[in-house]
Each structure stands twice: as structure tokens, then as C-alpha cells.
Design a protein around this motif. Structure first.
Motif, PDB file in Angstrom:
ATOM      1  N   UNK A   1      -2.787 -24.260  -7.506  1.00 59.59           N
ATOM      2  CA  UNK A   1      -3.245 -24.818  -8.758  1.00 59.59           C
ATOM      3  C   UNK A   1      -2.275 -24.392  -9.850  1.00 59.59           C
ATOM      4  N   UNK A   2      -1.821 -25.352 -10.607  1.00 57.41           N
ATOM      5  CA  UNK A   2      -0.913 -25.090 -11.719  1.00 57.41           C
ATOM      6  C   UNK A   2      -1.740 -24.975 -12.993  1.00 57.41           C
ATOM      7  N   UNK A   3      -1.420 -23.992 -13.820  1.00 60.21           N
ATOM      8  CA  UNK A   3      -2.099 -23.800 -15.094  1.00 60.21           C
ATOM      9  C   UNK A   3      -1.106 -24.090 -16.208  1.00 60.21           C
ATOM     10  N   UNK A   4      -1.454 -25.052 -17.057  1.00 53.24           N
ATOM     11  CA  UNK A   4      -0.640 -25.373 -18.226  1.00 53.24           C
ATOM     12  C   UNK A   4      -1.269 -24.696 -19.431  1.00 53.24           C
ATOM     13  N   UNK A   5      -0.496 -23.867 -20.129  1.00 53.84           N
ATOM     14  CA  UNK A   5      -1.029 -23.125 -21.267  1.00 53.84           C
ATOM     15  C   UNK A   5      -1.135 -23.988 -22.517  1.00 53.84           C
ATOM     16  N   UNK A   6      -0.381 -25.077 -22.567  1.00 52.18           N
ATOM     17  CA  UNK A   6      -0.435 -26.013 -23.682  1.00 52.18           C
ATOM     18  C   UNK A   6      -0.537 -27.421 -23.125  1.00 52.18           C
ATOM     19  N   UNK A   7      -1.100 -28.308 -23.935  1.00 54.31           N
ATOM     20  CA  UNK A   7      -1.196 -29.706 -23.533  1.00 54.31           C
ATOM     21  C   UNK A   7       0.111 -30.402 -23.894  1.00 54.31           C
ATOM     22  N   UNK A   8       0.946 -30.612 -22.877  1.00 51.07           N
ATOM     23  CA  UNK A   8       2.215 -31.310 -23.037  1.00 51.07           C
ATOM     24  C   UNK A   8       2.195 -32.503 -22.082  1.00 51.07           C
ATOM     25  N   UNK A   9       1.762 -33.662 -22.568  1.00 55.99           N
ATOM     26  CA  UNK A   9       1.508 -34.803 -21.686  1.00 55.99           C
ATOM     27  C   UNK A   9       2.689 -35.213 -20.803  1.00 55.99           C
ATOM     28  N   UNK A  10       3.882 -35.262 -21.345  1.00 55.33           N
ATOM     29  CA  UNK A  10       5.030 -35.700 -20.548  1.00 55.33           C
ATOM     30  C   UNK A  10       5.353 -34.707 -19.434  1.00 55.33           C
ATOM     31  N   UNK A  11       5.299 -33.424 -19.719  1.00 59.64           N
ATOM     32  CA  UNK A  11       5.541 -32.397 -18.705  1.00 59.64           C
ATOM     33  C   UNK A  11       4.497 -32.473 -17.595  1.00 59.64           C
ATOM     34  N   UNK A  12       3.249 -32.672 -17.977  1.00 61.00           N
ATOM     35  CA  UNK A  12       2.163 -32.775 -16.999  1.00 61.00           C
ATOM     36  C   UNK A  12       2.330 -34.036 -16.159  1.00 61.00           C
ATOM     37  N   UNK A  13       2.715 -35.143 -16.784  1.00 60.70           N
ATOM     38  CA  UNK A  13       2.923 -36.397 -16.052  1.00 60.70           C
ATOM     39  C   UNK A  13       4.031 -36.238 -15.018  1.00 60.70           C
ATOM     40  N   UNK A  25      -4.922 -27.184 -14.216  1.00 63.20           N
ATOM     41  CA  UNK A  25      -5.800 -26.785 -15.301  1.00 63.20           C
ATOM     42  C   UNK A  25      -4.994 -26.791 -16.586  1.00 63.20           C
ATOM     43  N   UNK A  26      -5.549 -27.396 -17.628  1.00 65.37           N
ATOM     44  CA  UNK A  26      -4.903 -27.435 -18.933  1.00 65.37           C
ATOM     45  C   UNK A  26      -5.787 -26.639 -19.886  1.00 65.37           C
ATOM     46  N   UNK A  27      -5.231 -25.578 -20.450  1.00 65.55           N
ATOM     47  CA  UNK A  27      -6.011 -24.744 -21.360  1.00 65.55           C
ATOM     48  C   UNK A  27      -6.502 -25.592 -22.536  1.00 65.55           C
ATOM     49  N   UNK A  28      -7.790 -25.523 -22.783  1.00 60.86           N
ATOM     50  CA  UNK A  28      -8.400 -26.298 -23.859  1.00 60.86           C
ATOM     51  C   UNK A  28      -8.860 -27.682 -23.433  1.00 60.86           C
ATOM     52  N   UNK A  29      -8.471 -28.127 -22.243  1.00 63.09           N
ATOM     53  CA  UNK A  29      -8.846 -29.462 -21.753  1.00 63.09           C
ATOM     54  C   UNK A  29      -9.674 -29.403 -20.486  1.00 63.09           C
ATOM     55  N   UNK A  30      -9.448 -28.394 -19.637  1.00 65.92           N
ATOM     56  CA  UNK A  30     -10.236 -28.242 -18.422  1.00 65.92           C
ATOM     57  C   UNK A  30      -9.428 -28.462 -17.153  1.00 65.92           C
ATOM     58  N   UNK A  31     -10.167 -28.550 -16.045  1.00 66.23           N
ATOM     59  CA  UNK A  31      -9.566 -28.715 -14.716  1.00 66.23           C
ATOM     60  C   UNK A  31      -9.495 -30.189 -14.342  1.00 66.23           C
ATOM     61  N   UNK A  32      -8.446 -30.546 -13.602  1.00 64.51           N
ATOM     62  CA  UNK A  32      -8.229 -31.925 -13.185  1.00 64.51           C
ATOM     63  C   UNK A  32      -7.746 -31.951 -11.739  1.00 64.51           C
TER      64      UNK A  32
END
Length: 71
Positions: A1-13, A25-32
Motif C-alpha cells: 500500500x502506497x501512502x501519499x502525504x499530499x494530494x497530488x493528482x498527477x503523481x497519483x495518476x 491512501x491519500x492523507x486527508x482523502x482516505x483509502x482507495x
């Protein structure tokens, strides 16, 4: 499971497109969950999950387009 500390849409995509299936998991957004290179909409998604999934999947679709078709 990868944890993203910030919501960076392009990096996550890019991450979802590269690794194809798994969890994140995106901090502040939840698990996906993601499968077949796209985020999966949870069965009981709240508005924040829904908008996040739609935005990330839209970016993944744009990454698949050739550069000349994207403009």
C-alpha cells in the motif's frame, strides 16, 4: 500500500497507471483501491471520494492520449 502525504493528482495518476492494481491512501482523502489501471469507486463513497476518483481517472485517461490529440 502506497501512502501519499499530499494530494497530488498527477503523481497519483501516474502511480496508478504504472502499478495497475492495488491499494493506496491519500492523507486527508482516505483509502482507495485501483484495478486495471484506474481507481475503483467505493460502494459507499462520500462526495470527497467520488470527486477524487473522478479527477484521478480523468487524468489517467489524459495520460493515455497521444500528445497531439490532447491539445
Amino acid at each position: 500500500m502506497r501512502i501519499f502525504k499530499q494530494y497530488q493528482p498527477l503523481l497519483i495518476a501516474k502511480y496508478v497507471k504504472t502499478f495497475f492494481s492495488g491499494r493506496l491512501y491519500i492523507r486527508g482523502r482516505g483509502a482507495f483501491w485501483y484495478a486495471k489501471g484506474m481507481l475503483v469507486m467505493p460502494a459507499h463513497a462520500d462526495e470527497r471520494h467520488r470527486t477524487t476518483v473522478q479527477e484521478i481517472n480523468r487524468l489517467i485517461g489524459q495520460l493515455h492520449m497521444p500528445a497531439d490529440a490532447a491539445s
